[in-house]
Design a protein around this motif. Structure first.
Motif, mmCIF file in Angstrom:
data_model
loop_
_atom_site.group_PDB
_atom_site.id
_atom_site.type_symbol
_atom_site.label_atom_id
_atom_site.label_comp_id
_atom_site.label_asym_id
_atom_site.label_seq_id
_atom_site.Cartn_x
_atom_site.Cartn_y
_atom_site.Cartn_z
ATOM 1 N N HIS A 11 0.826 -1.199 0.000
ATOM 2 C CA HIS A 11 0.000 0.000 0.000
ATOM 3 C C HIS A 11 0.872 1.266 0.000
ATOM 4 O O HIS A 11 0.599 2.217 -0.732
ATOM 5 C CB HIS A 11 -0.946 0.007 1.200
ATOM 6 N N PHE A 12 1.922 1.258 0.809
ATOM 7 C CA PHE A 12 2.832 2.397 0.861
ATOM 8 C C PHE A 12 3.447 2.667 -0.503
ATOM 9 O O PHE A 12 3.492 3.801 -0.970
ATOM 10 C CB PHE A 12 3.918 2.137 1.907
ATOM 11 N N LEU A 13 3.920 1.619 -1.172
ATOM 12 C CA LEU A 13 4.531 1.803 -2.489
ATOM 13 C C LEU A 13 3.502 2.259 -3.523
ATOM 14 O O LEU A 13 3.826 3.050 -4.405
ATOM 15 C CB LEU A 13 5.243 0.531 -2.942
ATOM 16 N N ARG A 14 2.254 1.792 -3.391
ATOM 17 C CA ARG A 14 1.204 2.287 -4.292
ATOM 18 C C ARG A 14 0.961 3.774 -4.058
ATOM 19 O O ARG A 14 0.721 4.523 -5.009
ATOM 20 C CB ARG A 14 -0.093 1.495 -4.112
ATOM 21 N N LEU A 15 1.022 4.226 -2.797
ATOM 22 C CA LEU A 15 0.881 5.653 -2.503
ATOM 23 C C LEU A 15 1.976 6.464 -3.193
ATOM 24 O O LEU A 15 1.755 7.597 -3.608
ATOM 25 C CB LEU A 15 0.939 5.907 -1.000
ATOM 26 N N LEU A 16 3.163 5.862 -3.314
ATOM 27 C CA LEU A 16 4.272 6.512 -4.007
ATOM 28 C C LEU A 16 4.232 6.261 -5.509
ATOM 29 O O LEU A 16 5.139 6.647 -6.225
ATOM 30 C CB LEU A 16 5.616 6.007 -3.451
ATOM 31 N N GLN A 17 3.182 5.590 -5.970
ATOM 32 C CA GLN A 17 2.996 5.221 -7.375
ATOM 33 C C GLN A 17 4.122 4.302 -7.856
ATOM 34 O O GLN A 17 4.642 4.440 -8.954
ATOM 35 C CB GLN A 17 2.880 6.461 -8.253
ATOM 36 N N LEU A 18 4.501 3.357 -6.978
ATOM 37 C CA LEU A 18 5.527 2.374 -7.290
ATOM 38 C C LEU A 18 4.957 0.973 -7.092
ATOM 39 O O LEU A 18 4.939 0.467 -5.972
ATOM 40 C CB LEU A 18 6.735 2.546 -6.363
ATOM 41 N N PRO A 19 4.490 0.339 -8.143
ATOM 42 C CA PRO A 19 3.963 -1.018 -7.963
ATOM 43 C C PRO A 19 5.071 -1.965 -7.504
ATOM 44 O O PRO A 19 6.209 -1.854 -7.936
ATOM 45 C CB PRO A 19 3.457 -1.394 -9.348
ATOM 46 N N VAL A 21 12.287 3.547 -4.728
ATOM 47 C CA VAL A 21 11.875 4.646 -3.854
ATOM 48 C C VAL A 21 12.812 5.837 -4.064
ATOM 49 O O VAL A 21 12.363 6.976 -4.197
ATOM 50 C CB VAL A 21 11.853 4.203 -2.377
ATOM 51 N N GLY A 22 14.107 5.577 -4.137
ATOM 52 C CA GLY A 22 15.075 6.649 -4.360
ATOM 53 C C GLY A 22 14.872 7.350 -5.688
ATOM 54 O O GLY A 22 14.902 8.587 -5.768
ATOM 55 N N VAL A 23 14.629 6.583 -6.739
ATOM 56 C CA VAL A 23 14.382 7.171 -8.067
ATOM 57 C C VAL A 23 13.125 8.028 -8.025
ATOM 58 O O VAL A 23 13.096 9.138 -8.571
ATOM 59 C CB VAL A 23 14.278 6.075 -9.147
ATOM 60 N N ASN A 24 12.084 7.542 -7.355
ATOM 61 C CA ASN A 24 10.837 8.308 -7.245
ATOM 62 C C ASN A 24 11.088 9.643 -6.546
ATOM 63 O O ASN A 24 10.581 10.681 -6.971
ATOM 64 C CB ASN A 24 9.786 7.486 -6.508
ATOM 65 N N MET A 25 11.877 9.629 -5.477
ATOM 66 C CA MET A 25 12.171 10.868 -4.755
ATOM 67 C C MET A 25 12.986 11.809 -5.633
ATOM 68 O O MET A 25 12.755 13.015 -5.646
ATOM 69 C CB MET A 25 12.912 10.565 -3.453
ATOM 70 N N GLN A 54 8.920 -10.294 -7.066
ATOM 71 C CA GLN A 54 10.290 -10.801 -7.210
ATOM 72 C C GLN A 54 11.345 -9.751 -6.843
ATOM 73 O O GLN A 54 12.533 -10.023 -6.917
ATOM 74 C CB GLN A 54 10.525 -11.270 -8.657
ATOM 75 N N SER A 55 10.909 -8.551 -6.460
ATOM 76 C CA SER A 55 11.849 -7.465 -6.158
ATOM 77 C C SER A 55 12.695 -7.785 -4.927
ATOM 78 O O SER A 55 12.188 -8.279 -3.930
ATOM 79 C CB SER A 55 11.105 -6.159 -5.899
ATOM 80 N N THR A 56 13.976 -7.440 -5.018
ATOM 81 C CA THR A 56 14.860 -7.551 -3.861
ATOM 82 C C THR A 56 14.717 -6.276 -3.027
ATOM 83 O O THR A 56 14.163 -5.277 -3.492
ATOM 84 C CB THR A 56 16.324 -7.693 -4.302
ATOM 85 N N VAL A 57 15.245 -6.312 -1.820
ATOM 86 C CA VAL A 57 15.231 -5.136 -0.953
ATOM 87 C C VAL A 57 15.921 -3.974 -1.660
ATOM 88 O O VAL A 57 15.422 -2.843 -1.676
ATOM 89 C CB VAL A 57 15.933 -5.442 0.390
ATOM 90 N N GLU A 58 17.057 -4.245 -2.279
ATOM 91 C CA GLU A 58 17.808 -3.196 -2.966
ATOM 92 C C GLU A 58 16.991 -2.596 -4.111
ATOM 93 O O GLU A 58 17.011 -1.379 -4.314
ATOM 94 C CB GLU A 58 19.132 -3.742 -3.510
ATOM 95 N N GLN A 59 16.261 -3.435 -4.840
ATOM 96 C CA GLN A 59 15.442 -2.933 -5.946
ATOM 97 C C GLN A 59 14.312 -2.039 -5.441
ATOM 98 O O GLN A 59 14.018 -1.008 -6.036
ATOM 99 C CB GLN A 59 14.877 -4.090 -6.770
#
Length: 102
Positions: free
Chosen positions: A9-17, A31-35, A21-26
């Motif tokens: 839900h948090f990532l959807r709020l940031l418009q990041l689906p 999130v960093g790219v979005n910011m 399969q995503s790793t923690v780093e991904q």
């Protein structure tokens, strides 16, 4: 700070689906790219110091400048919150947000 929201839900709020399969780093990278893509707050602009080539930020109404991105505190909070949701220990938000403070 949000305490009752899932990572998805948090990532959807940031418009990041979230890709399952995503790793923690991904996830943190997304999130960093979005910011990074967010515009500067009103009246702030990015400038380059001629002598050193360093980037600084200038507030046109207050006639003040600073080396630190005006949203750095908020960015670090978002990274810290994302780390909490991902249960990531001992990964410094400052390292993830590298390049924000030049």
């Amino acid at each position: 700070l949000l305490k009752h929201v899932s990572l998805e839900h948090f990532l959807r709020l940031l418009q990041l689906p979230l890709d399952p399969q995503s790793t923690v780093e991904q996830v943190l990278y997304k999130v960093g790219v979005n910011m990074y893509k967010q515009p500067l707050p009103p009246y702030w602009s990015e400038q380059v110091e001629e002598a050193s080539g360093r980037i600084y930020f200038y507030h046109h109404l207050r006639d003040m400048s600073r080396w630190v991105h005006p949203m750095q505190g908020a960015f670090i909070e978002i990274i810290e919150f994302t780390k909490e949701l991902l249960n990531v220990p001992d990964l410094a938000a400052e390292q993830i947000a590298i390049g924000i403070d030049r």
